[in-house]
Design a protein around this motif. Sequence first.
Motif, PDB file in Angstrom:
ATOM      1  N   PHE A  70     127.359 -51.046 -60.707  1.00  0.00           N
ATOM      2  CA  PHE A  70     127.268 -50.166 -59.539  1.00  0.00           C
ATOM      3  C   PHE A  70     128.059 -50.729 -58.360  1.00  0.00           C
ATOM      4  CE2 PHE A  70     125.134 -49.353 -55.464  1.00  0.00           C
ATOM      5  CZ  PHE A  70     125.324 -47.984 -55.362  1.00  0.00           C
ATOM      6  N   TYR A  71     127.821 -52.011 -58.061  1.00  0.00           N
ATOM      7  CA  TYR A  71     128.503 -52.601 -56.911  1.00  0.00           C
ATOM      8  C   TYR A  71     130.002 -52.754 -57.143  1.00  0.00           C
ATOM      9  CZ  TYR A  71     124.073 -53.369 -54.593  1.00  0.00           C
ATOM     10  OH  TYR A  71     122.863 -53.175 -53.975  1.00  0.00           O
ATOM     11  N   GLU A  72     130.401 -53.025 -58.389  1.00  0.00           N
ATOM     12  CA  GLU A  72     131.837 -53.087 -58.689  1.00  0.00           C
ATOM     13  C   GLU A  72     132.480 -51.719 -58.493  1.00  0.00           C
ATOM     14  OE1 GLU A  72     132.074 -54.752 -62.613  1.00  0.00           O
ATOM     15  OE2 GLU A  72     131.923 -56.811 -61.865  1.00  0.00           O
ATOM     16  N   ALA A  73     131.801 -50.653 -58.940  1.00  0.00           N
ATOM     17  CA  ALA A  73     132.325 -49.293 -58.759  1.00  0.00           C
ATOM     18  C   ALA A  73     132.372 -48.928 -57.272  1.00  0.00           C
ATOM     19  CB  ALA A  73     131.467 -48.287 -59.527  1.00  0.00           C
ATOM     20  N   LEU A  74     131.369 -49.370 -56.527  1.00  0.00           N
ATOM     21  CA  LEU A  74     131.331 -49.097 -55.093  1.00  0.00           C
ATOM     22  C   LEU A  74     132.479 -49.798 -54.371  1.00  0.00           C
ATOM     23  CD1 LEU A  74     129.640 -47.582 -52.983  1.00  0.00           C
ATOM     24  CD2 LEU A  74     128.275 -49.650 -52.721  1.00  0.00           C
ATOM     25  N   LEU A  75     132.719 -51.055 -54.712  1.00  0.00           N
ATOM     26  CA  LEU A  75     133.840 -51.780 -54.120  1.00  0.00           C
ATOM     27  C   LEU A  75     135.171 -51.139 -54.499  1.00  0.00           C
ATOM     28  CD1 LEU A  75     132.659 -55.460 -54.616  1.00  0.00           C
ATOM     29  CD2 LEU A  75     132.976 -54.277 -52.440  1.00  0.00           C
ATOM     30  N   ASP A  76     135.292 -50.745 -55.758  1.00  0.00           N
ATOM     31  CA  ASP A  76     136.515 -50.088 -56.218  1.00  0.00           C
ATOM     32  C   ASP A  76     136.740 -48.777 -55.466  1.00  0.00           C
ATOM     33  OD1 ASP A  76     138.789 -49.953 -57.970  1.00  0.00           O
ATOM     34  OD2 ASP A  76     137.713 -48.398 -59.094  1.00  0.00           O
ATOM     35  N   ALA A  77     135.667 -48.026 -55.249  1.00  0.00           N
ATOM     36  CA  ALA A  77     135.768 -46.755 -54.524  1.00  0.00           C
ATOM     37  C   ALA A  77     136.197 -46.973 -53.078  1.00  0.00           C
ATOM     38  CB  ALA A  77     134.432 -46.017 -54.569  1.00  0.00           C
ATOM     39  N   LYS A  78     135.834 -48.110 -52.525  1.00  0.00           N
ATOM     40  CA  LYS A  78     136.224 -48.432 -51.143  1.00  0.00           C
ATOM     41  C   LYS A  78     137.590 -49.104 -51.071  1.00  0.00           C
ATOM     42  CE  LYS A  78     131.704 -48.669 -49.057  1.00  0.00           C
ATOM     43  NZ  LYS A  78     131.361 -48.814 -47.672  1.00  0.00           N
ATOM     44  N   MET A 100     127.742 -41.814 -64.763  1.00  0.00           N
ATOM     45  CA  MET A 100     127.921 -42.772 -63.687  1.00  0.00           C
ATOM     46  C   MET A 100     128.953 -42.223 -62.703  1.00  0.00           C
ATOM     47  SD  MET A 100     127.837 -46.518 -65.509  1.00  0.00           S
ATOM     48  CE  MET A 100     129.082 -46.207 -66.718  1.00  0.00           C
ATOM     49  N   LEU A 101     128.570 -42.175 -61.470  1.00  0.00           N
ATOM     50  CA  LEU A 101     129.477 -41.689 -60.441  1.00  0.00           C
ATOM     51  C   LEU A 101     130.493 -42.772 -60.077  1.00  0.00           C
ATOM     52  CD1 LEU A 101     126.913 -39.951 -58.054  1.00  0.00           C
ATOM     53  CD2 LEU A 101     128.365 -38.876 -59.786  1.00  0.00           C
ATOM     54  N   THR A 102     131.700 -42.329 -59.757  1.00  0.00           N
ATOM     55  CA  THR A 102     132.755 -43.249 -59.325  1.00  0.00           C
ATOM     56  C   THR A 102     133.538 -42.621 -58.187  1.00  0.00           C
ATOM     57  OG1 THR A 102     134.299 -42.342 -60.957  1.00  0.00           O
ATOM     58  CG2 THR A 102     133.033 -44.293 -61.619  1.00  0.00           C
ATOM     59  N   GLY A 103     134.366 -43.427 -57.557  1.00  0.00           N
ATOM     60  CA  GLY A 103     135.275 -42.935 -56.529  1.00  0.00           C
ATOM     61  C   GLY A 103     134.584 -42.257 -55.371  1.00  0.00           C
ATOM     62  N   SER A 104     135.191 -41.159 -54.915  1.00  0.00           N
ATOM     63  CA  SER A 104     134.658 -40.448 -53.752  1.00  0.00           C
ATOM     64  C   SER A 104     133.298 -39.820 -54.045  1.00  0.00           C
ATOM     65  CB  SER A 104     135.652 -39.381 -53.281  1.00  0.00           C
ATOM     66  OG  SER A 104     135.890 -38.444 -54.301  1.00  0.00           O
ATOM     67  N   ASP A 105     133.042 -39.436 -55.301  1.00  0.00           N
ATOM     68  CA  ASP A 105     131.722 -38.891 -55.652  1.00  0.00           C
ATOM     69  C   ASP A 105     130.630 -39.938 -55.404  1.00  0.00           C
ATOM     70  OD1 ASP A 105     132.847 -36.482 -56.449  1.00  0.00           O
ATOM     71  OD2 ASP A 105     133.008 -37.096 -58.557  1.00  0.00           O
ATOM     72  N   GLY A 160     123.505 -43.109 -61.564  1.00  0.00           N
ATOM     73  CA  GLY A 160     123.735 -43.109 -63.006  1.00  0.00           C
ATOM     74  C   GLY A 160     124.015 -44.465 -63.624  1.00  0.00           C
ATOM     75  N   TYR A 161     123.769 -45.538 -62.923  1.00  0.00           N
ATOM     76  CA  TYR A 161     124.045 -46.870 -63.457  1.00  0.00           C
ATOM     77  C   TYR A 161     122.787 -47.439 -64.114  1.00  0.00           C
ATOM     78  CZ  TYR A 161     128.573 -46.566 -61.366  1.00  0.00           C
ATOM     79  OH  TYR A 161     129.852 -46.163 -61.065  1.00  0.00           O
ATOM     80  N   VAL A 162     122.371 -46.742 -65.180  1.00  0.00           N
ATOM     81  CA  VAL A 162     121.157 -47.083 -65.916  1.00  0.00           C
ATOM     82  C   VAL A 162     121.484 -47.106 -67.395  1.00  0.00           C
ATOM     83  CG1 VAL A 162     118.785 -46.361 -66.416  1.00  0.00           C
ATOM     84  CG2 VAL A 162     119.769 -45.872 -64.184  1.00  0.00           C
ATOM     85  N   SER A 163     120.964 -48.098 -68.093  1.00  0.00           N
ATOM     86  CA  SER A 163     121.046 -48.109 -69.552  1.00  0.00           C
ATOM     87  C   SER A 163     119.625 -48.267 -70.072  1.00  0.00           C
ATOM     88  CB  SER A 163     121.959 -49.229 -70.053  1.00  0.00           C
ATOM     89  OG  SER A 163     121.516 -50.481 -69.591  1.00  0.00           O
TER      90      SER A 163
END
Length: 123
Positions: free
Chosen positions: A44-52, A1-6, A27-30
């Motif tokens: 995915f959206y939580e990681a996207l918000l966190d990255a922003k 799962m990608l996070t942050g700037s990636d 990569g947000y698949v199970s």
Amino acid sequence: MLTGSDLLNKVKDLGDVSKSDLVRVCGYVSHKKDGGERLNFTAFYEALLDAKGVSLGTGGVGGVGKGGRKLSYVATVQGNGNLLIGKAYTALLDLTPGDEFEIKLGRKQIRLTPVGASDEDEE
């Protein structure tokens, strides 16, 4: 799962793709027991918000209950006569199922005191 700037870079690179493909590629698949896949949109959206740099905070802390609503600190007697306190309030006090309280009735007030607590512990 990608996070942050990636994650931000991948979303920008993919451009105009479907939301499902976006979540899958990042990569947000199970995988379910039956072999199918589950797309984890919320993660995915939580990681996207966190990255922003947007923080959603934690529920039930600082007077915020489920769904981000502010606690009113007002309880209403229900139609059946019950007085419901609610999970958000019990979570703030770290109460667990089975915790017992002594009910003390005063003039137009109700005080709940943990069983075994002294008067000094109440405040």
